[in-house]
Each structure stands twice: as C-alpha cells, then as structure tokens.
Write a protein that holds these residues in place. Structure first.
Motif, PDB file in Angstrom:
ATOM      1  N   GLN A   1       3.136   4.917  -4.827  1.00 19.19           N
ATOM      2  CA  GLN A   1       1.849   5.196  -4.484  1.00 19.19           C
ATOM      3  C   GLN A   1       1.087   3.918  -4.430  1.00 19.19           C
ATOM      4  O   GLN A   1      -0.391   3.826  -4.022  1.00 19.19           O
ATOM      5  N   LEU A   2       1.881   2.767  -4.162  1.00 17.66           N
ATOM      6  CA  LEU A   2       1.331   1.549  -3.904  1.00 17.66           C
ATOM      7  C   LEU A   2       0.918   1.530  -2.426  1.00 17.66           C
ATOM      8  O   LEU A   2       1.957   1.573  -1.729  1.00 17.66           O
ATOM      9  N   LYS A   3      -0.121   0.638  -2.219  1.00 14.36           N
ATOM     10  CA  LYS A   3      -0.387   0.180  -0.725  1.00 14.36           C
ATOM     11  C   LYS A   3       0.729  -0.799  -0.530  1.00 14.36           C
ATOM     12  O   LYS A   3       1.048  -1.481  -1.493  1.00 14.36           O
ATOM     13  N   GLU A   4       1.071  -1.293   0.683  1.00 15.10           N
ATOM     14  CA  GLU A   4       1.805  -2.460   0.922  1.00 15.10           C
ATOM     15  C   GLU A   4       0.877  -3.502   0.618  1.00 15.10           C
ATOM     16  O   GLU A   4      -0.455  -3.789   0.847  1.00 15.10           O
ATOM     17  N   GLY A   5       1.428  -4.397  -0.344  1.00 14.84           N
ATOM     18  CA  GLY A   5       0.752  -5.400  -0.871  1.00 14.84           C
ATOM     19  C   GLY A   5       0.065  -5.355  -2.276  1.00 14.84           C
ATOM     20  O   GLY A   5      -0.634  -6.184  -2.857  1.00 14.84           O
TER      21      GLY A   5
END
Length: 222
Positions: free
Chosen positions: A168-172
């Motif tokens: 559920q994390l964005k890239e970065g």
C-alpha cells in the motif's frame, strides 16, 4: 477527559520535555515544534497531569498506552513527513501520534483495532481541533480502500512486516514499523524503491504493545 486549559505551567513543562528529547538526539525542528505545541496533558486524567510531560509511556486503558514522547518523536523523524503527505497510522490509541502527524501538515488516515479506544478517540480529537480520518478495523492489513500512501507508521509491535502494508506504499514511500516479540522490537524503516525493490534500515530497540489482527498477533496478545 478533556482538559480545556493550557496554562503557562503546562507550556513550561512542554519546553522541558522538548529539551529532554533534544538531549536524546531528536533534531528535526518540525517534530520538536509539534511536541511543543500539543497539550499532552489533556490525554490524562486531572489527577495524573504530572505524568504528562515525563518521557515515559502511560496506560490509557484497554491494555494500551500513550507512547513515550521520545518514541513518538523518533518514529516521526524516521518518516520525514512533508506537508501534504498522505499518512496511514496503524494503531490510533490515544490519538497523540495522530496529532503530531497533523501538526506536520500530513493528511492522516488512522485505524484502531480496539472498539472502545476507537470510539473514545474519534470523539476526543475533534474537541482539540484535530481531525484525521478515523477507521475501526484490522490495521495489520492496512487500509487498502484509501491506498496508496506516502508514509505508513505502525505504533504497535509486529511479529513480521505485513506484506499488505508494503503493497500500500507509493513508490518512494516509507514504512516505519517495530518488529520483534511481545517484549522488545527493533525499529525498521522500509522505503519502497523502483521496480518493487525495498530499502530496509534498522534502528534501536523499543517496547510496544502487540500489533493485533490477522497479520499481527491475532485477536489478542499471545
């Protein structure tokens, strides 16, 4: 529970707490300013106000605690919150950590496993002027309906890093989570890089209440 007054004495006690945090290595001005601004004593019963600005955790009922201020500041520093960041907090608890994130300009989505704490904090924080997005449920599985997130912070000790949260994390994006047993955990910061690669950094040991839920320690601490 809500104590409306915030006196010069309370503000002086907060300045003393900030000095302690600086001595322990907290350096980010925004984090220190948030700690300085939030009236932590309102999370305590009147008879316990003396404990509010000591650098220690304190029980809040339901087998949970309001985290030690140093722990809150340490995790928050690791997140490197920027204004406008979409942050998922796993474990609302007292709501104090949510307030810190909101002071840093984040849009906060916070989820609490315990029904009693969820109801209490959902009513209490808006009285203080803080309005995160409140959810009741199994935070060990994240909050997929509102993903992806710039940052995810877990405020309970996990047996492993839940794959749901990484997904559920964005890239970065950055996940800060304590991982270990029911007694002590190692703090990790995990950054999601390009091509689904992960950068895993390891920090000090801490002691959190157990992360409950399917991807945590089950419905109750073992």
């Amino acid at each position: 529970m809500y104590v409306q007054e915030d006196t010069y004495r309370h503000k002086g006690m907060r300045k003393g707490l900030v000095r302690i945090l600086q001595e322990k290595g907290i350096t980010q001005p925004q984090v220190l300013q948030a700690i300085l601004k939030i009236p932590r004593h309102v999370f305590f019963d009147n008879a316990l106000v003396e404990h509010a600005y000591q650098d220690k955790a304190f029980p809040i009922g339901e087998g949970q605690t309001i985290s030690q201020p140093y722990t809150v500041a340490f995790q928050t520093e690791l997140l490197h919150v920027r204004p406008g960041d979409k942050v998922l907090e796993i474990g609302t608890g007292s709501g104090y950590q949510s307030c810190v994130l909101l002071e840093l300009g984040a849009e906060v989505f916070t989820i609490e496993y315990n029904q009693v704490l969820y109801e209490r904090t959902r009513k209490f924080l808006p009285m203080m002027g803080y309005q995160p997005h409140f959810f009741h449920g199994d935070g060990s599985k994240g909050l997929p309906a509102h993903a992806p997130y710039d940052k995810i912070i877990v405020t309970a000790g996990a047996p492993t890093v839940p794959s749901d949260l990484l997904g559920q994390l964005k890239e970065g994006g950055v996940l800060v989570i304590p991982v270990g047993n029911n007694t002590t955990q190692k703090m990790f910061r995990i950054t999601r890089l390009a091509d689904k690669k992960l950068l895993k950094e390891e920090f000090d040991n801490f002691s959190f209440v157990p992360l409950l839920g399917d991807k945590g320690w089950g419905k109750s601490a073992k």
